[in-house]
Design an enzyme around this catalytic site. Structure first.
Site, PDB file in Angstrom:
ATOM      1  CB  SER A 222       1.847  26.101   5.944  1.00 21.68           C
ATOM      2  OG  SER A 222       1.187  24.660   5.440  1.00 21.68           O
TER       3      SER A 222
ATOM      4  CE1 TYR B 236       2.065  24.897  11.285  1.00 19.69           C
ATOM      5  CE2 TYR B 236       0.537  24.054   9.543  1.00 19.69           C
ATOM      6  CZ  TYR B 236       1.864  24.506   9.963  1.00 19.69           C
ATOM      7  OH  TYR B 236       2.847  24.519   9.222  1.00 19.69           O
TER       8      TYR B 236
END
Length: 321
Positions: free
Chosen positions: A155, A168
């Site tokens: 990400s 996360y």
């Protein structure tokens, strides 16, 4: 049907992909499903792994209809024995693994101190420990056969962590470090034909948002989401090119570059954006653990319509003024 037939890699790339064997962990929806269906259109052998067996069978039918071959192996990435069984089934069927894609992932949204500890621990189990399990199996096979590409769905949060995504972001930062360390170990061991790639998208309109644990008080979302086709194409291209880190799209690339030059400002600015969209302006939503502990029936496609819902909400707000 969520066919990706219009997402084109180019004739040369398609020829390189045809006949290769790809293992996709997290293939039942979102990026994983998109990559699987597109690989089918390119004539690849696609091994589909996730927890939702019925949905994997649905994806497999799409892969075969598009011209590829498909093998379904129900797998929980947090269980090392199941990951090893996945590799064994692949080798029994196809005799090789050209590309292994660790794509399974889930998020937890909200203030760190308000997200249950068991949810945060499970995020680490799936997003980081699961990638380690898959990576060890894949690299052992690649070292045996002398080549291979290991692709991680990272990400832009691998580089620029977001507020309200603390656990996360921590796992995605760990995945980037894993990428870099493994590439150096492989280089030092003389494995020029084995590489690890971290794909780094911006926020994307997939079922990720409804599958995330959410304790923010608002419907899960982010500003200026990208369409999944960008990430699908980038992931397949990553299997063909010698790049170890791949920000996807101008927003991810811009954030990546900004963070290198102005790291604290970029984090501050990004935090303000997500605070506005997730905390201040998102429609109310009850707390949920999402798909963190068990699969959900909903969220079965590649794209999830989040951008359309946000546009509809904005139109309704303008009408109400």
């Amino acid at each position: 049907m969520s066919s990706c037939a219009t997402w084109n890699l180019g004739a040369s790339g398609q020829r390189k992909v045809k006949g290769k064997t790809f293992v996709i962990l997290g293939a039942s929806s979102g990026f994983g499903r998109g990559v699987a269906e597109q690989l089918g259109a390119y004539g690849a052998n696609v091994v589909l792994a996730a927890r939702r067996t019925d949905l994997l069978e649905e994806v497999a039918s799409q892969v075969r209809a598009a011209g590829g071959t498909a093998l379904v192996v129900t797998t929980d990435i947090t269980k090392p024995d199941e990951v090893e069984r996945l590799a064994a089934a692949t080798l029994q069927q196809y005799g090789k693994i050209d590309v292994w894609i660790n794509m399974a992932g889930v998020g937890a949204i909200g203030r760190f101190w308000e997200i249950p500890l068991e949810d945060q621990a499970r995020i680490v189990d799936i997003n980081l420990k699961g990638f380690i399990y898959g990576s060890q199996v894949a690299i052992k096979q690649f070292r045996s056969q002398g080549y291979g590409a290991l692709i991680y769905m990272g990400s832009i949060e691998s580089v620029n962590p977001l507020a309200y995504h603390a656990s996360y972001a921590a796992t995605k930062g760990g995945v980037l470090n894993l990428t870099q360390a493994l590439n150096q170990e492989l280089r030092l061991d003389g494995h020029k034909n084995i590489r690890v790639v971290n794909v780094e998208p911006w926020a994307v309109d997939t079922p990720f948002w409804q599958h995330a644990a959410n304790y923010s008080g608002g419907t899960a979302r982010m500003a200026a989401m990208d369409p999944p086709r960008k990430v699908v194409n980038a992931t397949i291209r990553a299997s063909l090119r010698r790049r170890n880190e791949l920000p996807v799209g101008w927003k991810a690339k811009g954030t990546w570059m900004s963070h290198r030059v102005f790291p604290r400002f970029t984090e501050w600015f990004s935090a303000n954006i997500i605070h506005k969209y997730q905390i201040e302006n998102a429609p109310p939503a009850p707390p949920t653990s999402g798909a963190v502990h068990a699969p959900m029936e909903s969220g079965r496609g590649v794209e999830d319509g989040v951008r359309k819902r946000i546009k509809a909400e904005k139109r309704q707000q303008r009408q109400n003024k």
